[in-house]
Design an enzyme around this catalytic site. Structure first.
Site, PDB file in Angstrom:
ATOM      1  N   ASN A  12       0.869  -1.020  -0.009  1.00 29.41           N
ATOM      2  CA  ASN A  12      -0.017   0.164   0.162  1.00 29.41           C
ATOM      3  C   ASN A  12       0.926   1.063   0.060  1.00 29.41           C
ATOM      4  O   ASN A  12       1.425   1.487   1.083  1.00 29.41           O
ATOM      5  CB  ASN A  12      -0.721  -0.197   1.348  1.00 29.41           C
ATOM      6  N   LYS A  14      -0.088   4.032  -0.226  1.00 30.50           N
ATOM      7  CA  LYS A  14      -0.693   5.375   0.633  1.00 30.50           C
ATOM      8  C   LYS A  14      -0.584   6.664  -0.493  1.00 30.50           C
ATOM      9  O   LYS A  14      -0.375   6.469  -1.826  1.00 30.50           O
ATOM     10  CB  LYS A  14      -0.125   5.697   1.781  1.00 30.50           C
ATOM     11  N   HIS A  99      -9.387   0.897   5.147  1.00 33.99           N
ATOM     12  CA  HIS A  99      -7.989   0.855   5.835  1.00 33.99           C
ATOM     13  C   HIS A  99      -8.205   2.008   7.106  1.00 33.99           C
ATOM     14  O   HIS A  99      -8.876   3.042   6.870  1.00 33.99           O
ATOM     15  CB  HIS A  99      -7.059   1.701   4.731  1.00 33.99           C
ATOM     16  N   GLU A 101      -6.645   4.569   7.984  1.00 32.24           N
ATOM     17  CA  GLU A 101      -6.404   5.848   7.826  1.00 32.24           C
ATOM     18  C   GLU A 101      -7.889   6.239   7.138  1.00 32.24           C
ATOM     19  O   GLU A 101      -7.976   7.585   7.408  1.00 32.24           O
ATOM     20  CB  GLU A 101      -5.075   6.294   6.897  1.00 32.24           C
ATOM     21  N   GLU A 169      -4.895  -5.452  10.589  1.00 32.84           N
ATOM     22  CA  GLU A 169      -3.977  -4.144  10.653  1.00 32.84           C
ATOM     23  C   GLU A 169      -4.127  -3.626  12.251  1.00 32.84           C
ATOM     24  O   GLU A 169      -4.953  -2.744  12.143  1.00 32.84           O
ATOM     25  CB  GLU A 169      -3.835  -3.330   9.645  1.00 32.84           C
ATOM     26  N   GLY A 175       2.870   2.061  10.481  1.00 36.58           N
ATOM     27  CA  GLY A 175       3.848   3.211  10.352  1.00 36.58           C
ATOM     28  C   GLY A 175       4.656   3.453  11.615  1.00 36.58           C
ATOM     29  O   GLY A 175       5.197   4.540  11.684  1.00 36.58           O
ATOM     30  N   SER A 214       3.890  -2.429  10.034  1.00 40.16           N
ATOM     31  CA  SER A 214       5.054  -2.183  10.243  1.00 40.16           C
ATOM     32  C   SER A 214       5.861  -3.745   9.760  1.00 40.16           C
ATOM     33  O   SER A 214       6.805  -4.234  10.632  1.00 40.16           O
ATOM     34  CB  SER A 214       5.671  -2.217  11.824  1.00 40.16           C
ATOM     35  N   GLY A 236       5.274   1.337   4.438  1.00 39.33           N
ATOM     36  CA  GLY A 236       6.378   1.719   4.012  1.00 39.33           C
ATOM     37  C   GLY A 236       7.273   1.040   3.388  1.00 39.33           C
ATOM     38  O   GLY A 236       8.172   1.536   2.552  1.00 39.33           O
TER      39      GLY A 236
HETATM   40  C1  PEP Z   1      -0.520  -0.028   5.723  1.00 42.90           C
HETATM   41  O1  PEP Z   1      -0.400   1.019   5.444  1.00 42.90           O
HETATM   42  O2  PEP Z   1      -1.487  -0.817   5.619  1.00 42.90           O
HETATM   43  C2  PEP Z   1       0.738  -0.445   6.716  1.00 42.90           C
HETATM   44  C3  PEP Z   1       0.626  -1.638   7.259  1.00 42.90           C
HETATM   45  O3  PEP Z   1       1.943   0.554   6.980  1.00 42.90           O
HETATM   46  P1  PEP Z   1       3.295   0.125   7.357  1.00 42.90           P
HETATM   47  O4  PEP Z   1       3.602  -1.267   6.995  1.00 42.90           O
HETATM   48  O5  PEP Z   1       4.081   1.191   7.082  1.00 42.90           O
HETATM   49  O6  PEP Z   1       3.101   0.035   8.964  1.00 42.90           O
END
Ligand code: PEP
Length: 256
Positions: A12, A14, A99, A101, A169, A175, A214, A236
Site C-alpha cells: 500500500n 498510500k 484502511h 487511515e 492491521e 507506520g 510495520s 512503508g
Molecule cells: C499500511 O499502510 O497498511 C501499513 C501496514 O503500513 P506500514 O507497513 O508502514 O506499517
C-alpha cells in the site's frame, strides 16, 4: 500460513509516489518471477494517479495492481472520488477498503466500508477489507470485540474466498515500527478465521487473512510464519522494490 491457501503479499503506497517512482513498480514487476508467481500473489496499490500507467507496466508479468479506496456509487456528483468501476477500467484487480487511515481520517463507518466492499465486487475487483484495534482498545482488552464488530459490519454477506481478503492491521502498529507479539498476532488471526468459518463455512476457511503493521524484511518470516497469516499488507516497506521483493521471497521460502 494456512496449508492450501495461496498467500498474498500486498503493498500500500498510500499518498506516496509520482511518475519518477514508477521505476520501483517496474523493478517489482520484474522481480515477481514466474517461479515466485507459482507460489504467491504479489500486489501493489499505488496512488490512483499512477494506477493506469502501473497496470500497463505490469501487464506482461504476474504483479497485480490495485487501488487504495473506492466510492460505493458507480458514478455521479462525488467530486474527487473514484468508483470501483473506474478502478476496474484501469485494469486493476484489487481495492483496499476500510484502511484505518480512511476509518480515522475520513470517518468511515463499518457500514461505509461494507458499501465500498459491495461496490468492489460489483466492479469485479477483489476487496481487501481492513480491520484492526486502536492502542486504547488493545490496552482495555477489547481487541477481539472490536475485530468481531468490524468483521460483522464491514464484510458483506456474500463474501467468498476468491472475492474477499481480510487484512488485520492493529492501528497502533501501522507506520510506527511497532508490531504485536507473535502470540497476539496468532490470537487475532485464529479469531478472525473462526468468525469467517462460522459465517461463511468452507469459504471462510479458505479466505486469505493478511497481517499488516510495520512488516519489513527483518520480521517478515516470523510474522508470515504464524498460523492463519496468509500474507501481508505492507505500507512503508513496499515503496522500495528491494524491500518489497525481500518480503515476497520470505513468503515464498515459507511455502517450501
Ligand atoms: C499500511 O499502510 O497498511 C501499513 C501496514 O503500513 P506500514 O507497513 O508502514 O506499517
Amino acid at each position: 500460513m494456512t496449508p492450501d491457501i495461496r498467500p498474498l503479499v500486498a503493498g500500500n503506497w498510500k499518498m506516496n509516489g509520482t511518475r519518477e517512482n514508477l521505476d520501483q513498480i517496474k523493478a517489482i514487476a520484474d522481480g515477481v518471477t514466474e517461479d515466485m508467481a507459482a507460489r504467491i500473489d504479489a500486489l501493489i496499490c499505488p496512488p490512483v494517479t499512477l494506477l493506469y500507467v502501473a497496470t500497463a507496466l505490469a501487464e506482461d508479468g504476474a504483479l497485480q495492481i490495485g487501488a487504495q479506496d473506492c466510492h460505493s456509487e458507480k458514478s455521479g456528483a462525488f467530486t474527487g472520488d473514484v468508483s470501483a468501476e473506474m478502478i476496474s477500467d484501469c485494469q486493476a484487480s484489487h481495492v483496499l477498503v476500510g484502511h484505518s487511515e480512511r476509518r480515522t481520517l475520513h470517518g468511515e463507518s463499518d457500514a461505509d466500508v461494507q458499501a465500498k466492499a459491495v461496490a468492489a465486487r460489483r466492479a469485479g475487483l477483489v476487496r481487501i477489507i481492513c480491520i484492526g484495534e486502536t492502542e486504547a482498545e488493545r490496552k482495555s482488552g477489547a481487541t477481539l470485540d472490536v475485530l468481531g464488530r468490524q468483521l460483522a459490519g464491514s464484510v458483506p454477506d456474500d463474501a467468498t474466498a476468491s472475492d474477499t481478503v481480510i487484512a488485520y492491521e492493529p492501528v497502533w502498529a501501522i507506520g510506527t515500527g511497532l508490531t504485536p507479539t507473535i502470540t497476539d498476532v496468532a490470537e487475532a488471526h485464529a479469531f478472525i478465521r473462526a468468525e469467517m468459518e462460522q459465517r461463511f463455512a468452507g469459504e471462510g476457511a479458505k479466505m486469505r487473512l493478511l497481517y499488516g503493521g510495520s512488516v519489513k524484511p527483518s520480521n517478515a518470516t516470523e510474522l508470515l510464519g504464524v498460523t492463519h497469516v496468509d500474507g501481508a499488507l505492507i505500507g512503508g516497506a513496499s515503496l522500495k522494490a528491494d524491500d518489497f521483493l525481500a518480503i515476497c521471497n520470505a513468503c515464498v521460502s515459507l511455502q517450501g
